[in-house]
Motif scaffolding. Structure first.
Motif, PDB file in Angstrom:
ATOM      1  N   TYR A 178      40.974  39.384  48.332  1.00  0.00           N
ATOM      2  CA  TYR A 178      39.574  39.784  47.999  1.00  0.00           C
ATOM      3  C   TYR A 178      38.598  38.704  47.751  1.00  0.00           C
ATOM      4  N   HIS A 179      39.340  37.392  48.123  1.00  0.00           N
ATOM      5  CA  HIS A 179      38.299  36.157  48.106  1.00  0.00           C
ATOM      6  C   HIS A 179      37.426  36.123  46.895  1.00  0.00           C
ATOM      7  N   TYR A 180      38.189  36.405  45.796  1.00  0.00           N
ATOM      8  CA  TYR A 180      37.507  36.244  44.505  1.00  0.00           C
ATOM      9  C   TYR A 180      37.262  34.735  43.938  1.00  0.00           C
ATOM     10  N   ALA A 181      35.990  34.511  43.809  1.00  0.00           N
ATOM     11  CA  ALA A 181      35.721  33.063  43.486  1.00  0.00           C
ATOM     12  C   ALA A 181      36.300  32.554  42.272  1.00  0.00           C
ATOM     13  N   GLU A 182      36.313  33.240  41.317  1.00  0.00           N
ATOM     14  CA  GLU A 182      36.961  32.881  39.963  1.00  0.00           C
ATOM     15  C   GLU A 182      38.373  32.821  40.257  1.00  0.00           C
ATOM     16  N   ALA A 183      39.113  33.377  40.743  1.00  0.00           N
ATOM     17  CA  ALA A 183      40.505  33.375  40.951  1.00  0.00           C
ATOM     18  C   ALA A 183      40.922  31.958  41.728  1.00  0.00           C
ATOM     19  N   GLN A 184      40.005  31.886  42.859  1.00  0.00           N
ATOM     20  CA  GLN A 184      40.322  30.760  43.755  1.00  0.00           C
ATOM     21  C   GLN A 184      40.089  29.457  42.956  1.00  0.00           C
ATOM     22  N   VAL A 185      38.856  29.391  42.308  1.00  0.00           N
ATOM     23  CA  VAL A 185      38.739  28.115  40.976  1.00  0.00           C
ATOM     24  C   VAL A 185      39.860  28.189  40.246  1.00  0.00           C
ATOM     25  N   LEU A 190      43.015  28.870  40.578  1.00  0.00           N
ATOM     26  CA  LEU A 190      44.301  28.232  41.247  1.00  0.00           C
ATOM     27  C   LEU A 190      44.013  26.682  41.698  1.00  0.00           C
ATOM     28  N   ALA A 191      42.739  26.577  42.356  1.00  0.00           N
ATOM     29  CA  ALA A 191      42.555  25.248  42.365  1.00  0.00           C
ATOM     30  C   ALA A 191      42.843  24.369  41.235  1.00  0.00           C
ATOM     31  N   GLU A 192      42.066  24.748  39.815  1.00  0.00           N
ATOM     32  CA  GLU A 192      42.455  23.861  38.745  1.00  0.00           C
ATOM     33  C   GLU A 192      43.949  23.882  38.210  1.00  0.00           C
ATOM     34  N   ILE A 193      44.638  24.854  38.602  1.00  0.00           N
ATOM     35  CA  ILE A 193      46.174  24.914  38.327  1.00  0.00           C
ATOM     36  C   ILE A 193      46.678  23.888  39.200  1.00  0.00           C
ATOM     37  N   TYR A 194      46.514  23.601  40.367  1.00  0.00           N
ATOM     38  CA  TYR A 194      47.115  22.546  41.232  1.00  0.00           C
ATOM     39  C   TYR A 194      46.494  21.399  40.653  1.00  0.00           C
ATOM     40  N   LEU A 195      45.311  21.191  40.319  1.00  0.00           N
ATOM     41  CA  LEU A 195      44.882  19.708  39.943  1.00  0.00           C
ATOM     42  C   LEU A 195      45.627  19.404  38.434  1.00  0.00           C
ATOM     43  N   GLU A 196      45.937  20.347  37.794  1.00  0.00           N
ATOM     44  CA  GLU A 196      46.606  20.025  36.299  1.00  0.00           C
ATOM     45  C   GLU A 196      48.155  20.225  36.681  1.00  0.00           C
ATOM     46  N   GLY A 197      48.663  20.834  37.492  1.00  0.00           N
ATOM     47  CA  GLY A 197      50.128  20.573  37.680  1.00  0.00           C
ATOM     48  C   GLY A 197      50.642  21.764  36.375  1.00  0.00           C
ATOM     49  N   ARG A 198      49.885  22.950  36.357  1.00  0.00           N
ATOM     50  CA  ARG A 198      50.520  23.759  35.279  1.00  0.00           C
ATOM     51  C   ARG A 198      50.725  24.884  35.946  1.00  0.00           C
ATOM     52  N   PHE A 199      51.834  25.426  35.824  1.00  0.00           N
ATOM     53  CA  PHE A 199      52.551  26.430  36.300  1.00  0.00           C
ATOM     54  C   PHE A 199      53.153  26.402  37.673  1.00  0.00           C
ATOM     55  N   GLN A 259      41.432  20.498  48.631  1.00  0.00           N
ATOM     56  CA  GLN A 259      41.242  21.235  49.985  1.00  0.00           C
ATOM     57  C   GLN A 259      40.502  22.691  49.529  1.00  0.00           C
ATOM     58  N   ARG A 260      41.161  23.266  48.396  1.00  0.00           N
ATOM     59  CA  ARG A 260      40.784  24.422  47.940  1.00  0.00           C
ATOM     60  C   ARG A 260      39.129  24.457  47.635  1.00  0.00           C
ATOM     61  N   PHE A 261      38.907  23.370  46.831  1.00  0.00           N
ATOM     62  CA  PHE A 261      37.545  23.169  46.439  1.00  0.00           C
ATOM     63  C   PHE A 261      36.813  23.038  47.761  1.00  0.00           C
ATOM     64  N   GLU A 262      37.105  22.454  48.356  1.00  0.00           N
ATOM     65  CA  GLU A 262      36.084  22.056  49.752  1.00  0.00           C
ATOM     66  C   GLU A 262      35.934  23.504  50.622  1.00  0.00           C
TER      67      GLU A 262
END
Length: 825
Positions: free
Chosen positions: A344-351, A353-362, A372-375
């Protein structure tokens, strides 16, 4: 019995002459009779009254109430049946092509078919249905449909509006009311208010209330909402009015009262209302320990909203699964986020997920994937993604070093979308010249001001700080900005507000220590580091509260754990002097050294003092190096200590002139002791100038320096740089003698014994002499010996006289040495 069987039974009954049904189309068709009405419509859609029944079934949104609670099997029958009936009816009434298109989009997620939506809307366009083309263009502009580029869709909408097509005007206004052209909307939509079509009238009120929202005219907005409900039965106006009441609610119980209104809107198909019910129910649950069954109701509303294509509801569900301890199901949360992202390309979810990768949580930390996701999101013109790209570029990510210019560009791109935090960041870069340009506060201020209009707390704070930097500082305005930011919950602003209240910088009439303490307490409760330190200082000095050394120490330790350099230093000093803690010089050095290693200038001075004086370990060279470092950072105390070191030549370096240099540098920084006066008195590093020495003693004495007061007293006593004035001398000697200055004690005693500038009081004079003598003042010891020898102020006692002569001799008094026939040690 399943719905398909029930419905077939209704059809059979309707076909018999014995069974008749009558539907009142002037009232809302309830779920209990909705399928009766549908069956009647299916059998009689070619009859003259079919249009009224069609409108009651679909145009008024009653189909949502009928299908909302159906299970999957019954819903499948429902949607197939409705679509089939509408396709047949569209052959009679082309308006049904539009409703049929919507039934492929405004349905449960698993049966959405946007290609079919486009297909049937185009059939409506071909059939000349006036709403069809504007609606098709509007959904393409929003990105809900994707057959046209946004710019193309908007251009064609504008063309329809220019041709006075009413639906074109309506949907163009829905877009423009959120742009910089919103002021033009009011006049353009007045034509809609004259329409006899109730649907157009609803749009008129819905657009107009947004117009007054942009005008920040709440009263007029509420008036329009209520009128839209009364005149046009606008369900969306009901929703917005509920939203306003939700924002105004002062308690959870007030929020709970809104649930019935939201519930009615859910059954009209407004799934944002379902989300609000879920959020209110979560707020009612609070943060306490709860069981899974307590979450059943809010989960149901989130799931139902998500089922009907509300992606935000799915995002909130995912967050509950990830971050709520009671409901935590990481696999399900990540799976839902991934689905919202990929399908669904939902921005909130994409953000997220990017934050999760950035923090290393989960998931394993991967800053490159996050970047790359933010880009990718930034390329889709998502403002928040541009902001986060700016953050990552500013601080560096993975093996990539910070790139301030690139960060600034991203912040600028995000600021174009009026993202408050991005506006603030652009202002910050301009103010401090972070991107390599010259700092420019004037260019920064418009960005801070625009961000502040969105109540961005950091921008409000920057505006307050800017008020302090004006050619004529406006501290009252600065305080107002800090107070606004504090009221909005910004911890650092509570600290600044507290500083102003304590010192009355904003000239409210008087310092307000209690209010300052309260501000620091709030900030500390929000974990603001500066507030924690200031609260400790309040407990230390009894500022706005009672002195409480235990609280002081606890707060110092809390701040010290976060490397607050002043807290580390103060904690070290508490260990040094045993203030609120057991005296521990090793602990003192440990904390002071940590603050010094972090570059805190005052800590460099204190550590230098420790090494110079051998508090824990004696290392003169290291002490001097640290004191010089502190002096270079304009620590006046370090310059004064260096001045004393060279003036008194503690280590026989014979570098007296350096003392004068250090004292002079300290004076320029506003630090003055007796040192500079002594240099001028004794001609150390400068030509002797008694008058100038006296002036410096006066200045330092006025600042409360005890040694300077003593030197000033001596100046009056001996006439150094001034006329002899024994009375003035006594007044200054007694002032510092009472503070423990043993040299002054001697002179006080001497003047009392001799009645020199003060009435004679030999007994009191002996007492003062004794205080100095007990502190190993050789002159006082010799004088006390003579008092015992002559019976001045005490009974004659040759034995005690001899004892004090011997003590004076031991302390180097030459006449005492001759008298006792002892040599100087």
């Amino acid at each position: 019995m399943k719905l398909s069987q029930q419905y077939q039974s209704k059809i059979i009954d309707l076909k018999t002459t014995e069974y008749q049904t009558s539907i009142d189309v002037t009232k809302r068709i309830t779920p209990a009779i909705w399928f009766d009405a549908l069956a009647s419509f299916e059998l009689h859609m070619d009859q003259p009254n079919a249009l009224q029944l069609y409108d009651a079934l679909f145009e008024k949104g009653t189909d949502f109430a009928a299908n909302l609670y159906l299970d999957d099997e019954d819903y499948s029958f429902f949607i197939q049946k409705v679509r089939g009936i509408l396709e047949r009816y569209a052959q009679i009434n082309p308006n049904a092509w539009v409703e049929l298109g919507l039934q492929y989009m405004l349905c449960r997620r698993h049966v959405v078919d946007k290609e079919k939506t486009c297909f049937y809307l185009k059939k409506g366009i071909d059939a000349g249905v006036k709403i069809a083309k504007p609606l098709f263009l509007y959904y393409n502009y929003l990105g809900v449909l994707t057959q046209l580029e946004r710019e193309t869709a908007k251009k064609e909408l504008d063309q329809l509006a220019s041709e006075d097509e009413l639906w074109g005007i309506a949907y163009t206004a829905h877009v423009d009311v959120w742009t910089d052209d919103f002021e033009t909307v009011f006049d353009r939509i007045q034509v809609l208010s004259q329409s006899q079509d109730k649907k157009l009238l609803r749009h008129y009120y819905e657009i107009l209330q947004f117009y007054y929202a942009r005008k920040n005219d709440k009263a007029k907005r509420v008036e329009l909402l209520e009128e839209g409900i009364a005149v046009a039965d606008s369900r969306y106006c009901r929703f917005i009015l509920a939203e306003i009441k939700r924002a105004e609610a002062a308690s959870v119980s007030e929020l709970e009262l809104l649930i019935p209104a939201y519930q009615e809107l859910v059954e009209y198909g407004i799934m944002d209302a379902a989300v609000q019910i879920a959020l209110i129910k979560l707020q009612i649950l609070g943060n306490g320990k709860t069981d899974k069954q307590d979450y059943e109701s809010p989960l149901w509303y989130f799931k139902k909203a998500y089922e009907y294509n509300n992606n935000y509801a799915g995002y909130r569900l995912a967050c509950l699964y990830l971050y709520n301890e009671t409901l935590q199901d990481i696999e399900q949360g990540l799976s839902l986020l991934s689905l919202l992202d990929e399908q669904y390309h939902y921005a909130e979810a994409q953000v997220e997920l990017a934050e999760i990768y950035l923090e290393g949580r989960f998931l394993p930390k991967d800053e490159l994937i996050a970047f790359q996701r933010f880009e990718a999101m930034a390329k889709k013109d998502i403002a928040y993604a541009k902001l986060r790209l700016g953050n990552m570029l500013e601080f560096g990510y993975g093996m990539v070093q910070p790139d301030y210019k690139a960060a600034f560009e991203q912040y600028q791109n995000a600021a174009k979308d009026k993202l408050p935090q991005a506006l603030y960041q652009v202002g910050r870069y301009l103010k401090y010249g972070i991107h390599g340009e010259e700092p420019n506060l004037a260019m920064a201020l418009p960005y801070f001001e625009e961000a502040a209009r969105y109540e961005n707390v950091t921008a409000l704070t920057e505006l307050g700080l800017a008020c302090e930097l004006q050619a004529e500082p406006d501290y009252k305005k600065a305080f107002d900005y800090f107070s606004r930011a504090a009221d909005l919950g910004y911890p650092y602003a509570h600290y600044l507000k507290g500083i102003y209240l304590e010192n009355d910088y904003h000239q409210s009439g008087a310092p307000q220590p209690s209010a300052a303490f309260a501000a620091f307490e709030i900030g500390a409760g929000m974990h603001d580091l500066n507030s924690i330190y200031e609260l400790a200082r309040c407990y230390r000095g009894g500022i706005g509260t009672e002195v409480n050394l235990d609280r002081m120490v606890a707060l110092y330790q809390q701040a010290a754990e976060r490397n607050h350099v002043q807290a580390l230093t103060d904690l070290g000093l508490c260990y040094e002097y045993g203030y609120g803690l057991n005296k521990d010089l090793f602990k003192a050095e440990e904390y002071i050294k940590k603050a010094a290693d972090l570059g805190f200038p005052y800590a460099l001075y204190v550590l230098g003092r420790y090494y110079l004086n051998g508090l824990v370990q004696h290392d003169v060279e290291q002490g001097l190096r640290l004191l010089e470092q502190a002096a270079e950072k304009n620590v006046g105390e370090a310059l004064l200590l260096l001045g004393d070191y060279y003036f008194f030549d503690y280590d026989q370096r014979e570098e007296y002139d350096k003392g004068f240099v250090c004292y002079t540098r300290a004076e320029k920084l506003g630090y003055l002791t007796d040192g500079l006066g002594m240099c001028y008195e004794f001609g150390i590093g400068v030509e002797a100038q008694p008058t100038k020495a006296f002036a410096y003693y006066q200045d330092a004495a006025a600042r409360g320096n005890q040694e300077a007061i003593y030197r000033l007293a001596r100046s009056y006593y001996f006439g150094i740089g001034t006329e002899v004035d024994k009375k003035a001398a006594y007044n200054h000697f007694i002032e510092v003698a009472q503070q423990g200055n043993t040299y002054a004690c001697y002179f006080v005693g001497l003047q009392l014994l001799n009645g020199d500038g003060i009435a004679m009081d030999m007994s009191d004079g002996v007492d003062w002499i004794r205080k100095a003598a007990d502190a190993d003042n050789a002159e006082a010891q010799f004088k006390l010996a003579n008092c015992y020898l002559m019976g001045d102020g005490v009974e004659e006692n040759e034995e005690k006289a001899l004892e004090w002569f011997e003590r004076a001799a031991e302390n180097g008094h030459e006449e005492a040495i001759r008298l006792t026939k002892k040599t100087r040690k």
